[in-house]
Design a protein around this motif. Structure first.
Motif, PDB file in Angstrom:
ATOM      1  N   MET A   1       0.845  -1.175   0.000  1.00 27.40           N
ATOM      2  CA  MET A   1       0.000   0.000   0.000  1.00 27.40           C
ATOM      3  C   MET A   1       0.892   1.240   0.000  1.00 27.40           C
ATOM      4  SD  MET A   1      -3.465   1.358   1.381  1.00 27.40           S
ATOM      5  CE  MET A   1      -4.195   0.077   0.531  1.00 27.40           C
ATOM      6  N   ASP A   2       0.452   2.244  -0.709  1.00 24.06           N
ATOM      7  CA  ASP A   2       1.196   3.505  -0.798  1.00 24.06           C
ATOM      8  C   ASP A   2       1.120   4.282   0.509  1.00 24.06           C
ATOM      9  OD1 ASP A   2       1.791   3.010  -3.459  1.00 24.06           O
ATOM     10  OD2 ASP A   2       0.004   4.039  -4.192  1.00 24.06           O
ATOM     11  N   PRO A   3       2.133   5.117   0.773  1.00 18.19           N
ATOM     12  CA  PRO A   3       2.073   5.971   1.966  1.00 18.19           C
ATOM     13  C   PRO A   3       0.917   6.972   1.847  1.00 18.19           C
ATOM     14  CG  PRO A   3       4.196   6.206   0.827  1.00 18.19           C
ATOM     15  CD  PRO A   3       3.348   5.287   0.015  1.00 18.19           C
ATOM     16  N   LEU A   4       0.558   7.553   2.958  1.00 18.54           N
ATOM     17  CA  LEU A   4      -0.524   8.543   2.950  1.00 18.54           C
ATOM     18  C   LEU A   4      -0.136   9.746   2.100  1.00 18.54           C
ATOM     19  CD1 LEU A   4      -1.573   8.563   6.710  1.00 18.54           C
ATOM     20  CD2 LEU A   4      -2.800   7.532   4.807  1.00 18.54           C
ATOM     21  N   ARG A   5      -1.101  10.204   1.327  1.00 21.45           N
ATOM     22  CA  ARG A   5      -0.922  11.442   0.566  1.00 21.45           C
ATOM     23  C   ARG A   5      -0.932  12.616   1.551  1.00 21.45           C
ATOM     24  NH1 ARG A   5      -5.499   9.295  -1.981  1.00 21.45           N
ATOM     25  NH2 ARG A   5      -6.634  11.088  -1.161  1.00 21.45           N
ATOM     26  N   PRO A   6      -0.438  13.777   1.153  1.00 21.19           N
ATOM     27  CA  PRO A   6      -0.437  14.936   2.060  1.00 21.19           C
ATOM     28  C   PRO A   6      -1.825  15.283   2.607  1.00 21.19           C
ATOM     29  CG  PRO A   6       1.015  15.369   0.220  1.00 21.19           C
ATOM     30  CD  PRO A   6       0.306  14.057  -0.078  1.00 21.19           C
ATOM     31  N   ASP A   7      -2.878  15.208   1.791  1.00 23.95           N
ATOM     32  CA  ASP A   7      -4.222  15.534   2.285  1.00 23.95           C
ATOM     33  C   ASP A   7      -4.711  14.480   3.286  1.00 23.95           C
ATOM     34  OD1 ASP A   7      -4.363  13.786  -0.040  1.00 23.95           O
ATOM     35  OD2 ASP A   7      -6.536  14.072  -0.008  1.00 23.95           O
ATOM     36  N   GLU A   8      -4.360  13.208   3.065  1.00 22.76           N
ATOM     37  CA  GLU A   8      -4.733  12.145   4.005  1.00 22.76           C
ATOM     38  C   GLU A   8      -3.960  12.292   5.317  1.00 22.76           C
ATOM     39  OE1 GLU A   8      -5.763   8.461   0.986  1.00 22.76           O
ATOM     40  OE2 GLU A   8      -3.661   8.893   1.449  1.00 22.76           O
ATOM     41  N   LEU A   9      -2.695  12.628   5.198  1.00 22.36           N
ATOM     42  CA  LEU A   9      -1.865  12.839   6.371  1.00 22.36           C
ATOM     43  C   LEU A   9      -2.382  14.019   7.198  1.00 22.36           C
ATOM     44  CD1 LEU A   9       0.583  11.722   7.817  1.00 22.36           C
ATOM     45  CD2 LEU A   9       2.017  13.226   6.431  1.00 22.36           C
ATOM     46  N   GLN A  10      -2.872  15.034   6.532  1.00 19.48           N
ATOM     47  CA  GLN A  10      -3.433  16.194   7.227  1.00 19.48           C
ATOM     48  C   GLN A  10      -4.657  15.791   8.071  1.00 19.48           C
ATOM     49  OE1 GLN A  10      -4.911  19.312   4.644  1.00 19.48           O
ATOM     50  NE2 GLN A  10      -4.605  20.858   6.234  1.00 19.48           N
ATOM     51  N   VAL A  11      -5.511  14.944   7.527  1.00 16.49           N
ATOM     52  CA  VAL A  11      -6.686  14.472   8.266  1.00 16.49           C
ATOM     53  C   VAL A  11      -6.236  13.646   9.473  1.00 16.49           C
ATOM     54  CG1 VAL A  11      -8.733  12.973   8.169  1.00 16.49           C
ATOM     55  CG2 VAL A  11      -8.214  14.518   6.266  1.00 16.49           C
ATOM     56  N   TRP A  12      -5.287  12.755   9.265  1.00 18.85           N
ATOM     57  CA  TRP A  12      -4.789  11.919  10.348  1.00 18.85           C
ATOM     58  C   TRP A  12      -4.187  12.774  11.471  1.00 18.85           C
ATOM     59  CZ3 TRP A  12      -5.127   7.936  13.126  1.00 18.85           C
ATOM     60  CH2 TRP A  12      -4.073   7.457  13.888  1.00 18.85           C
ATOM     61  N   GLN A  13      -3.349  13.737  11.106  1.00 18.48           N
ATOM     62  CA  GLN A  13      -2.724  14.602  12.100  1.00 18.48           C
ATOM     63  C   GLN A  13      -3.766  15.441  12.846  1.00 18.48           C
ATOM     64  OE1 GLN A  13       0.297  14.453  13.186  1.00 18.48           O
ATOM     65  NE2 GLN A  13       1.011  13.008  11.658  1.00 18.48           N
ATOM     66  N   ALA A  14      -4.784  15.923  12.142  1.00 14.21           N
ATOM     67  CA  ALA A  14      -5.842  16.714  12.784  1.00 14.21           C
ATOM     68  C   ALA A  14      -6.585  15.882  13.814  1.00 14.21           C
ATOM     69  CB  ALA A  14      -6.810  17.258  11.728  1.00 14.21           C
ATOM     70  N   CYS A  15      -6.862  14.650  13.476  1.00 14.03           N
ATOM     71  CA  CYS A  15      -7.571  13.755  14.402  1.00 14.03           C
ATOM     72  C   CYS A  15      -6.739  13.510  15.660  1.00 14.03           C
ATOM     73  CB  CYS A  15      -7.882  12.444  13.688  1.00 14.03           C
ATOM     74  SG  CYS A  15      -8.847  11.295  14.672  1.00 14.03           S
ATOM     75  N   LYS A  16      -5.476  13.188  15.500  1.00 12.66           N
ATOM     76  CA  LYS A  16      -4.601  12.943  16.645  1.00 12.66           C
ATOM     77  C   LYS A  16      -4.440  14.200  17.494  1.00 12.66           C
ATOM     78  CE  LYS A  16      -0.743  11.512  15.129  1.00 12.66           C
ATOM     79  NZ  LYS A  16       0.570  10.943  14.880  1.00 12.66           N
ATOM     80  N   THR A  17      -4.231  15.333  16.847  1.00 13.32           N
ATOM     81  CA  THR A  17      -4.012  16.586  17.565  1.00 13.32           C
ATOM     82  C   THR A  17      -5.236  17.002  18.347  1.00 13.32           C
ATOM     83  OG1 THR A  17      -2.395  17.301  15.924  1.00 13.32           O
ATOM     84  CG2 THR A  17      -3.393  19.018  17.288  1.00 13.32           C
ATOM     85  N   LEU A  18      -6.410  16.868  17.760  1.00 13.79           N
ATOM     86  CA  LEU A  18      -7.652  17.255  18.439  1.00 13.79           C
ATOM     87  C   LEU A  18      -7.812  16.475  19.739  1.00 13.79           C
ATOM     88  CD1 LEU A  18     -10.424  18.652  18.635  1.00 13.79           C
ATOM     89  CD2 LEU A  18     -11.331  16.767  17.278  1.00 13.79           C
ATOM     90  N   GLY A  19      -7.734  15.167  19.660  1.00 13.35           N
ATOM     91  CA  GLY A  19      -7.907  14.348  20.852  1.00 13.35           C
ATOM     92  C   GLY A  19      -6.861  14.641  21.905  1.00 13.35           C
ATOM     93  N   HIS A  20      -5.619  14.744  21.495  1.00 10.14           N
ATOM     94  CA  HIS A  20      -4.531  14.988  22.442  1.00 10.14           C
ATOM     95  C   HIS A  20      -4.650  16.371  23.071  1.00 10.14           C
ATOM     96  CE1 HIS A  20      -0.569  15.022  24.247  1.00 10.14           C
ATOM     97  NE2 HIS A  20      -0.345  16.168  23.633  1.00 10.14           N
ATOM     98  N   HIS A  21      -4.878  17.375  22.261  1.00 17.03           N
ATOM     99  CA  HIS A  21      -4.906  18.758  22.730  1.00 17.03           C
ATOM    100  C   HIS A  21      -6.024  18.978  23.748  1.00 17.03           C
ATOM    101  CE1 HIS A  21      -4.208  23.064  22.434  1.00 17.03           C
ATOM    102  NE2 HIS A  21      -5.504  23.236  22.285  1.00 17.03           N
ATOM    103  N   VAL A  22      -7.225  18.548  23.435  1.00 16.04           N
ATOM    104  CA  VAL A  22      -8.363  18.772  24.327  1.00 16.04           C
ATOM    105  C   VAL A  22      -8.201  17.971  25.619  1.00 16.04           C
ATOM    106  CG1 VAL A  22     -10.862  18.513  24.597  1.00 16.04           C
ATOM    107  CG2 VAL A  22      -9.936  19.425  22.471  1.00 16.04           C
TER     108      VAL A  22
END
Length: 150
Positions: A1-22
């Motif tokens: 499987m190919d690595p995450l594209r930049p737009d997919e990586l952005q969604v993944w990072q947003a999800c992790k950051t939201l949960g961690h930050h709050v």
């Protein structure tokens, strides 16, 4: 499987950051005011909500999505502080919220509510909150592995 594209990586990072930050900010507020960590608050509140202050250790671990060893270590630390104790029940270990634990939980609930409002609820409009709930429901239903939070 190919690595995450930049737009997919952005969604993944947003999800992790939201949960961690709050959760980090809410936990910091709890600790500053009550001395409870976010994990401790989550354990006490689940113990009260699910078992009215008395619940089997394994059921509590399952409700929090915690491994047996994590639950055991956490309970040992909390028992040393006198906010829970463990006793032998007919089907295993039972965790009991002590009077001091109940008092601490009662003091922590408004702190938790205020922090959740400050760092999450009040920063979103009603449509965004509804969308966030729908997204969380879809993701936890699809994966079947949603971990409950505090």
């Amino acid at each position: 499987m190919d690595p995450l594209r930049p737009d997919e990586l952005q969604v993944w990072q947003a999800c992790k950051t939201l949960g961690h930050h709050v959760t980090r900010r809410v936990g910091a507020e709890l600790t500053a005011v009550t001395g409870l960590s976010g994990s401790e608050y989550g354990l006490l509140s689940r113990l009260e909500e699910l078992g009215e202050g008395r619940l089997g250790q394994q059921a509590l671990a399952d409700a929090l999505g915690w491994a047996k060893s994590r639950m055991s270590h956490q309970l040992t630390r909390m028992a040393a502080r006198g906010i829970v104790h463990r006793e032998k029940g007919p089907t295993g270990v039972v965790v009991v919220l002590t009077p001091d634990g109940r008092d601490l939980l009662a003091r922590a609930r408004p702190v938790h509510a205020a922090a959740v409002r400050e760092y999450l609820i009040d920063r979103l409009g009603e449509p965004e909150r509804a969308m966030l709930v729908r997204i969380a429901d879809r993701l936890t239903d699809a994966g079947g592995e949603g971990e409950p939070g505090g």
